[in-house]
Design a protein around this motif. Structure first.
Motif, PDB file in Angstrom:
ATOM      1  N   MET A   1     -68.094  44.843 -34.979  1.00 53.33           N
ATOM      2  CA  MET A   1     -69.360  45.007 -34.285  1.00 53.33           C
ATOM      3  C   MET A   1     -70.375  45.637 -35.249  1.00 53.33           C
ATOM      4  O   MET A   1     -70.040  46.515 -36.024  1.00 53.33           O
ATOM      5  N   GLU A   2     -71.624  45.185 -35.184  1.00 50.78           N
ATOM      6  CA  GLU A   2     -72.672  45.677 -36.073  1.00 50.78           C
ATOM      7  C   GLU A   2     -73.119  47.082 -35.671  1.00 50.78           C
ATOM      8  O   GLU A   2     -73.259  47.383 -34.489  1.00 50.78           O
ATOM      9  N   VAL A   3     -73.362  47.906 -36.687  1.00 51.07           N
ATOM     10  CA  VAL A   3     -73.823  49.268 -36.445  1.00 51.07           C
ATOM     11  C   VAL A   3     -75.169  49.264 -35.721  1.00 51.07           C
ATOM     12  O   VAL A   3     -75.441  50.113 -34.893  1.00 51.07           O
ATOM     13  N   THR A   4     -76.010  48.252 -36.005  1.00 45.03           N
ATOM     14  CA  THR A   4     -77.347  48.198 -35.392  1.00 45.03           C
ATOM     15  C   THR A   4     -77.278  47.947 -33.885  1.00 45.03           C
ATOM     16  O   THR A   4     -78.265  48.124 -33.185  1.00 45.03           O
ATOM     17  N   LYS A   5     -76.132  47.545 -33.378  1.00 39.89           N
ATOM     18  CA  LYS A   5     -75.966  47.304 -31.935  1.00 39.89           C
ATOM     19  C   LYS A   5     -75.807  48.613 -31.163  1.00 39.89           C
ATOM     20  O   LYS A   5     -75.956  48.648 -29.955  1.00 39.89           O
ATOM     21  N   PHE A   6     -75.460  49.689 -31.869  1.00 40.55           N
ATOM     22  CA  PHE A   6     -75.254  50.968 -31.207  1.00 40.55           C
ATOM     23  C   PHE A   6     -76.578  51.704 -31.048  1.00 40.55           C
ATOM     24  O   PHE A   6     -77.438  51.661 -31.918  1.00 40.55           O
ATOM     25  N   ARG A   7     -76.747  52.385 -29.920  1.00 37.66           N
ATOM     26  CA  ARG A   7     -77.952  53.176 -29.674  1.00 37.66           C
ATOM     27  C   ARG A   7     -77.538  54.573 -29.231  1.00 37.66           C
ATOM     28  O   ARG A   7     -76.554  54.731 -28.525  1.00 37.66           O
ATOM     29  N   PRO A   8     -78.305  55.557 -29.636  1.00 33.82           N
ATOM     30  CA  PRO A   8     -77.969  56.911 -29.175  1.00 33.82           C
ATOM     31  C   PRO A   8     -78.218  57.029 -27.674  1.00 33.82           C
ATOM     32  O   PRO A   8     -79.060  56.332 -27.106  1.00 33.82           O
ATOM     33  N   ILE A   9     -77.489  57.899 -27.053  1.00 32.44           N
ATOM     34  CA  ILE A   9     -77.685  58.173 -25.636  1.00 32.44           C
ATOM     35  C   ILE A   9     -78.524  59.432 -25.522  1.00 32.44           C
ATOM     36  O   ILE A   9     -78.204  60.462 -26.115  1.00 32.44           O
TER      37      ILE A   9
END
Length: 117
Positions: A1-9
């Motif tokens: 999975m791409e790191v750019t797909k993650f978002r901070p909560i």
């Protein structure tokens, strides 16, 4: 999975969420009442959608092509543009647009000294 797909909560308390919603609603009311949005603005605009934008592009293309013109379209999708909005510019723009003082001061206060941990 791409790191750019993650978002901070971001966990914000209820009072701040209420202030955010009120602030956004009042700013948008001011913007609509004073007709400050460009007619071609589709994102974050009431009663306009991506479908409306696509129909507008289609009509533009059909008109130009039927008149024998060369039609060129340049489209930009600025990744994360909303998430990285520059707060000082938002405040400056509200001031330039002569936003009501109480709304301007609330926005300025809201954006001041914000941090994420």
């Amino acid at each position: 999975m791409e790191v750019t797909k993650f978002r901070p909560i971001s966990l914000t308390n209820v009072a701040v969420k209420v202030i955010e919603k009120l602030l956004i609603n009042r700013i948008m009311h001011f913007v609509y009442r004073n007709e400050l949005l460009n007619r071609n603005q589709y994102g974050f605009t009431l009663q306009k959608s991506a479908i409306d934008a696509a129909i507008e592009v289609k009509e533009y293309l059909e008109e130009g092509l039927s008149e024998g013109q060369i039609v060129i379209i340049v489209a930009l999708d600025v990744k994360g543009a909303f998430d990285s909005a520059w707060w000082p510019n938002i405040i400056t723009t509200l001031q330039k647009l002569k936003c009501p003082k109480n709304l301007y001061k609330l926005a300025r206060s809201y954006f001041s000294e914000r941090t994420a941990t």
